[in-house]
Scaffold this motif. Sequence first.
Motif, mmCIF file in Angstrom:
data_model
loop_
_atom_site.group_PDB
_atom_site.id
_atom_site.type_symbol
_atom_site.label_atom_id
_atom_site.label_comp_id
_atom_site.label_asym_id
_atom_site.label_seq_id
_atom_site.Cartn_x
_atom_site.Cartn_y
_atom_site.Cartn_z
ATOM 1 N N MET A 34 -2.938 -6.605 4.405
ATOM 2 C CA MET A 34 -1.763 -6.197 3.696
ATOM 3 C C MET A 34 -0.419 -6.117 4.572
ATOM 4 O O MET A 34 -0.604 -5.596 5.558
ATOM 5 C CB MET A 34 -2.045 -5.064 2.828
ATOM 6 C CG MET A 34 -3.440 -5.225 1.739
ATOM 7 S SD MET A 34 -3.860 -3.466 1.197
ATOM 8 C CE MET A 34 -2.518 -3.249 -0.166
ATOM 9 N N ALA A 35 0.674 -6.748 3.925
ATOM 10 C CA ALA A 35 1.640 -6.753 4.566
ATOM 11 C C ALA A 35 2.604 -5.508 5.035
ATOM 12 O O ALA A 35 3.270 -5.405 5.927
ATOM 13 C CB ALA A 35 2.556 -7.898 4.224
ATOM 14 N N ARG B 132 5.602 -2.649 8.228
ATOM 15 C CA ARG B 132 5.361 -3.908 7.941
ATOM 16 C C ARG B 132 4.663 -4.605 8.853
ATOM 17 O O ARG B 132 5.039 -4.540 10.117
ATOM 18 C CB ARG B 132 6.410 -4.859 7.623
ATOM 19 C CG ARG B 132 7.437 -4.466 6.447
ATOM 20 C CD ARG B 132 8.223 -5.599 5.641
ATOM 21 N NE ARG B 132 8.497 -5.101 4.330
ATOM 22 C CZ ARG B 132 9.930 -5.050 3.876
ATOM 23 N NH1 ARG B 132 10.717 -5.223 4.906
ATOM 24 N NH2 ARG B 132 10.247 -4.684 2.809
ATOM 25 N N PHE B 133 3.590 -5.399 8.835
ATOM 26 C CA PHE B 133 3.139 -6.395 9.589
ATOM 27 C C PHE B 133 3.451 -7.758 9.626
ATOM 28 O O PHE B 133 4.389 -7.988 8.574
ATOM 29 C CB PHE B 133 1.690 -6.350 9.576
ATOM 30 C CG PHE B 133 0.843 -5.102 9.799
ATOM 31 C CD1 PHE B 133 0.539 -4.764 11.202
ATOM 32 C CD2 PHE B 133 0.543 -4.246 8.825
ATOM 33 C CE1 PHE B 133 -0.124 -3.530 11.454
ATOM 34 C CE2 PHE B 133 -0.010 -2.946 9.396
ATOM 35 C CZ PHE B 133 -0.336 -2.671 10.522
ATOM 36 N N GLY B 134 3.082 -8.609 10.674
ATOM 37 C CA GLY B 134 3.615 -10.176 10.390
ATOM 38 C C GLY B 134 4.962 -10.310 11.016
ATOM 39 O O GLY B 134 5.559 -9.264 11.613
ATOM 40 N N GLU C 149 -3.814 1.230 9.467
ATOM 41 C CA GLU C 149 -4.800 0.509 9.939
ATOM 42 C C GLU C 149 -5.720 -0.095 8.828
ATOM 43 O O GLU C 149 -6.523 -1.008 8.693
ATOM 44 C CB GLU C 149 -5.697 1.525 10.614
ATOM 45 C CG GLU C 149 -5.445 1.853 12.033
ATOM 46 C CD GLU C 149 -5.021 0.827 12.760
ATOM 47 O OE1 GLU C 149 -5.636 -0.400 12.851
ATOM 48 O OE2 GLU C 149 -4.074 0.726 13.490
ATOM 49 N N ILE C 150 -5.553 0.750 7.647
ATOM 50 C CA ILE C 150 -6.187 0.350 6.486
ATOM 51 C C ILE C 150 -5.547 -1.094 5.939
ATOM 52 O O ILE C 150 -5.990 -2.018 5.668
ATOM 53 C CB ILE C 150 -5.981 1.087 5.206
ATOM 54 C CG1 ILE C 150 -6.612 2.616 5.389
ATOM 55 C CG2 ILE C 150 -6.250 0.683 3.989
ATOM 56 C CD1 ILE C 150 -7.936 2.930 4.833
ATOM 57 N N ALA C 151 -4.029 -1.098 5.837
ATOM 58 C CA ALA C 151 -3.386 -2.390 5.639
ATOM 59 C C ALA C 151 -3.778 -3.454 6.356
ATOM 60 O O ALA C 151 -3.949 -4.652 6.224
ATOM 61 C CB ALA C 151 -1.840 -2.065 5.555
ATOM 62 N N LEU D 284 0.848 -1.291 0.165
ATOM 63 C CA LEU D 284 -0.144 0.042 -0.003
ATOM 64 C C LEU D 284 0.714 1.292 -0.123
ATOM 65 O O LEU D 284 1.899 1.526 0.858
ATOM 66 C CB LEU D 284 -0.901 -0.046 1.185
ATOM 67 C CG LEU D 284 -1.919 1.182 1.369
ATOM 68 C CD1 LEU D 284 -3.296 0.900 0.494
ATOM 69 C CD2 LEU D 284 -2.608 1.186 2.810
ATOM 70 N N VAL D 285 0.698 1.975 -1.006
ATOM 71 C CA VAL D 285 1.446 3.359 -1.125
ATOM 72 C C VAL D 285 0.624 4.552 -0.586
ATOM 73 O O VAL D 285 -0.614 4.693 -1.374
ATOM 74 C CB VAL D 285 2.128 3.606 -2.604
ATOM 75 C CG1 VAL D 285 2.876 4.843 -2.542
ATOM 76 C CG2 VAL D 285 2.946 2.507 -2.925
#
Lengths: 700, 577
Positions: A482-483, A695-697, A475-477, A462-463
């Motif tokens: 989305m990672a 990044r998440f995860g 929060e959107i990601a 997500l850009v």
Amino acid sequence: MAVSGKFSVGIDIGGTFTDIALIGDGGEIHTHKLLSTPQDYSIAIANGIEQLLDAQEIDASDIGLIIHATTVATNTILEFKGAKTALITTEGFRDVLEMRRLRIPVLYDLRFRKPPPLVPRRRRFELAERLDSNGQVLRAMNEEDLREIVAALKEEGVESVAICLIHAHANSDHERRIESFLAKELGDQIYLSRSSEVLPEIREYERSSTTVVNAYVGPVVASYLHSISRNLKKIGVECPLQIMHSAGGVMSVDLAVRKPSHLVESGPAAGVIAAARLAEASSRPNVISFDMGGTTAKAALVEGGKPTRTAEYEVGAGINLCSKLVKGGGYPIKLPFIDVSEIGAGGGSIVSVSEDGRISVGPESAGAEPGPVAYGRGGTEPTITDALIAMGYINPKNIVGGKFDLDREAAIAAIQEKVAARIGKGADETAHGILTLAVATMTRAIKAVSTYQGRDPRSFSLVAFGGNGPVVAAEIARSLNMAEVIIPPAAGVFSAVGLLFSDVEYELVRSVFGRDAGHDAAALSAIYHEMAQEARHALIEEGYSPQTIQIEQMADIRYAGQAYELTIAAKFDENDALDIEAMGTFFGYEHERTYGHKSDTDPFQIISLKTIARVPNLYQIRDSQLQSNHAGKSGCRSVYFGHQEQWLDTPVCARGEIPKIPRSGPLVIEEFDSTCVVPPDARVHLDDAGNVIIRFGEEE
Amino acid sequence: MRPEIDPITFEVIQNALSSIADEMALVILRSAYSPVVRDSMDYSTALCDSKGQVVAQGLTLAVQLGTFPDVMRILVSRYGEEMHDGDVFIVNDPYGYGGQHLPDIYIITPIFIEGTLAGYSATMAHHSDVGGIAPGSVAIHAREIYQEGLRLPLARLYSAGRENESLFEIITKNTRSPIQVLGDLRAQIAACKAGQRGLEQLAEKYDLDQLNFYFEALHDFAEQRMRAVIEALPDVVYENVDYIDGVGHDPQQLRIQVRIEIRGSDVFVDFDGSSKQIAAAINCPVAAVNSATYCAIRCMARDPIPNCEGYMRPIHVSAPVGSILNPVEPAACGARGVMAYRCFDAIMGAFGKVLPESVIAGSEGGPILFSVGGRHKGKPFVLTEVMVGCWGGRHGIDGEEGISNPAANLSNQPIELIEAELPLRIHKYSLVTDSAGPGEFRGGMAFERIFENLADQSQFTVRSDRRKHRPYGVADGQPGRPSASTLIRFGKAAINLPTMPMESFDLVPGDIVQIISAGGGGFGPAFERDPAAVLDDVLNDKVSIEGARHDYGVIIRDGVLDRDSTNVLRARAREAR
């Protein structure tokens, strides 16, 4: 027309702010933001450029090119301020424009009113003439019949005329003759627009509507662009001006004045181009661009480095376009557009609770005036921005570099009184709930360009940009699994930056459906060849060197009987003959990917051929250095991260202070024109190009 | 809302559901082969909860959106206990299975999440042909359903993921257009899969118990909103009679009688007194009557109501068994759509007598169906056009012209595409001067479409209405002008065709068919209309100078309003009353 000066300038105009970006030979990019001047936008443009030149000590004569994204075409239609326009069409068909495609954009609403036709019935004139679908003349036209129409045009004081005849997509002769007759009789004071030039494509209503929009906005766009050129000359800038069109390429002022219907989504396109170039430069071909401002959020898909396109758009249909199912609320334009999905949720979107306890966010907006409650300019209804301020996401003392202070207490009080008390929650939790709801609303815009087209957002980064994009991006990601989130430098003026990296593009389309050419590879190849010549020639005429021009060709294909086409790249075999079979196979593959099914045996049809001539931009975003404008102070503040995490002491820093090695959130990054929030369960680092990467995860 | 309901979660789930329903609807719209689907939006998609109740719908065709409850109830009661992951059900039969007419084929799949039945994806699409005596399977002259094509009781098209090849072959052998039918079935199945993916993703964030709780909360909320609307209606009995002109050359009018009673927050809509079923294909299976009624009652609400089944709970519909609105086997029902639109009109008309400000005057009466087909240069061709339309006048607002019927969401087919593909030429597509029902707020104008046959040999049929019984006015508004269908042959007198001929007509090259719809009814007395608005209509050729004088009492000379003469004329008219 190569860039001769040392610097290029991009100008993006919004309702509130004018954003300017400047790039030099060394690749360094400087940006500037100032208030727009809606009474005459060119004033802010000239002032802004002058201020930026002064600050960087650059001479006006060193500017080689100015690229502009404009909302003038759209606003002209939204405000019904276009030229007094007439339409000339084939006998029997003057109501095609008013009957439209009959669709209703809202169900169950007995008080719905259709958008009024841009040309009323009395100014729609019929001419005795008729062509068939192959362009053969069934009934010849006679110039003498035009005399009466000319008299009526003069009497009505018409300023602009659209010409759209039945089947003019296949033969432009009658339209051309009308055009030259009118030009002779009425002189150059009148703006003329013919369908065979604006959109030589089959489907009479869409072609009429597009041609009428073109005629309606033409004179306004012309005077706007000429006024910009004049004001730029006054400050010593005499270089060429280019305009971004809805498909994300740029065109000359001359072309823009002739085909202003191409400018309707000029502004939103610029941000997507910026995201696409950034994606390319950082070796991530697949990204979703997310641009959130004061009134709307916009999303677009970039796949293989290219923004996804669409050929249908309704201007003036309201801002909840992401449903894509509803039609009939606005004025259709059937031209190439970057497929931008827009939803009425931005910082200024108002939060309200209905009598029976239902909470909603937008699409009503407090706009720039009176704005959110915290602005203290008379706003009384809580907005998304108020919720973000209440939770500590946004620093009340650091909006646009601290130029004005915000009233956090007032924001909290409004949320408490107007929302929290009515849904039985505390103010903190309610503010967080508002964010959750806003995110749920905005994710629909992203789904509309991804899952709705068979694309899984989880395989995209997500850009996020725009004044509010970086605040909510994480929060959107999270909500879409989305990672990765990328926040570019100067995120608040990122669309203006995109202008600096846009290609010159000239696009042509030819209908072949129902024509004798049909599926004849040789005939289609010949049409492609002719189109390539024409497109190339158009750019050479504009001063581009033939060696720099690239040609891209596509076809719109569907299964026989379908109403919607998919755009498939044209394929040629080793003998340079069109390979229709290979295109059919690829169409089947795309159909399955997009809609979840295909057939290996059903016949397919080629509806139209497309050709884009392109002069690639010489600048590379990877070689450039965006200068980040940090104005805040580092430190720490308390931020509310929801029911479980509650209030957390959160470090606040500038972009430059973010480590190159990932660290955990929570963290707030403050810049001149935007704020980025990293939640506690995410990690963040700065990449070599200066992008913030969240990044998440699991850690790799 | 109940306190245990979190309003935020409620909205987030509601939002996700409508997004899923939209996505399902888009898959079909963009990839369907049937023109009736792509142009008329004659299809529906829904996501249902584990009990089979609709929780969200794609907003396609209003009058059709209440058609799932009947078929879902039957599915769940018959197969609810023996549902398997990978099952795909198919059904179209109106007698005993909740279907509407045979071209409308339902595809329904159960959705399992971790082995538990979590809900259903349901779709319905109007297919291009399912056999029977005429191409398109909607021949008015069918006298029994056995003449109308392939009947499919509830059956598994796929059983636990395994394709039922025999059933596919039966379908293939019973349609004139197997490629289109199979393509559209594929699109429906793909839409069901999209629904399944959507619900799975939602279940990653909320467990099934939580989802079921919020689905129920959504039904309750919609029910409350609907009840509030009903409670606000004056507590009287609303009655109305409307008519269909009838079929054939010597039409017998068909009666649609409605009685609406408000009891507290419930509304009872009873069609007792309506005509008996007839031996022509316009009998309307009760599922379609229910759907039209839900649609009409919903239009009385000004606030949006979530598109879930809960809103239907306080609406109770009954129609006598064996009537044209609740026919029994073997009544033919292919062209039943006209009845559904007339049920909507009848209900609007009933409310209009008491609450004129809340309703709309009569619209064009529903779509005109025009079907032409034959052979040209050795190749077969067929065109079905579903033509609309206009709206009646409303309190404070004129009716709309060039718009789909208020209970529909149809589109027109591009003239240039028709001419490029078929041996037909269209000579005219325009609004008709003086066709709008006069009123203080006039109705919408009728449209006219003229076709010329170029084919070596062809036949056509047409289904229209609203010629004898014209679109009604409200609050002393005048009815709209009647419809007309005319066959014009070179050198011969024009032939006026019945509204619903029980036959098809042969065409030779050069024959011309002219179709004119009815105009919308007016709202309020026409002589009260603002003369400036009449002048504007005259300048735009929407009303003639003579029409302005006769219908509105407005005198216009040389494009200028003659105020004095107008006042005199209007005063004289007032005295005469």
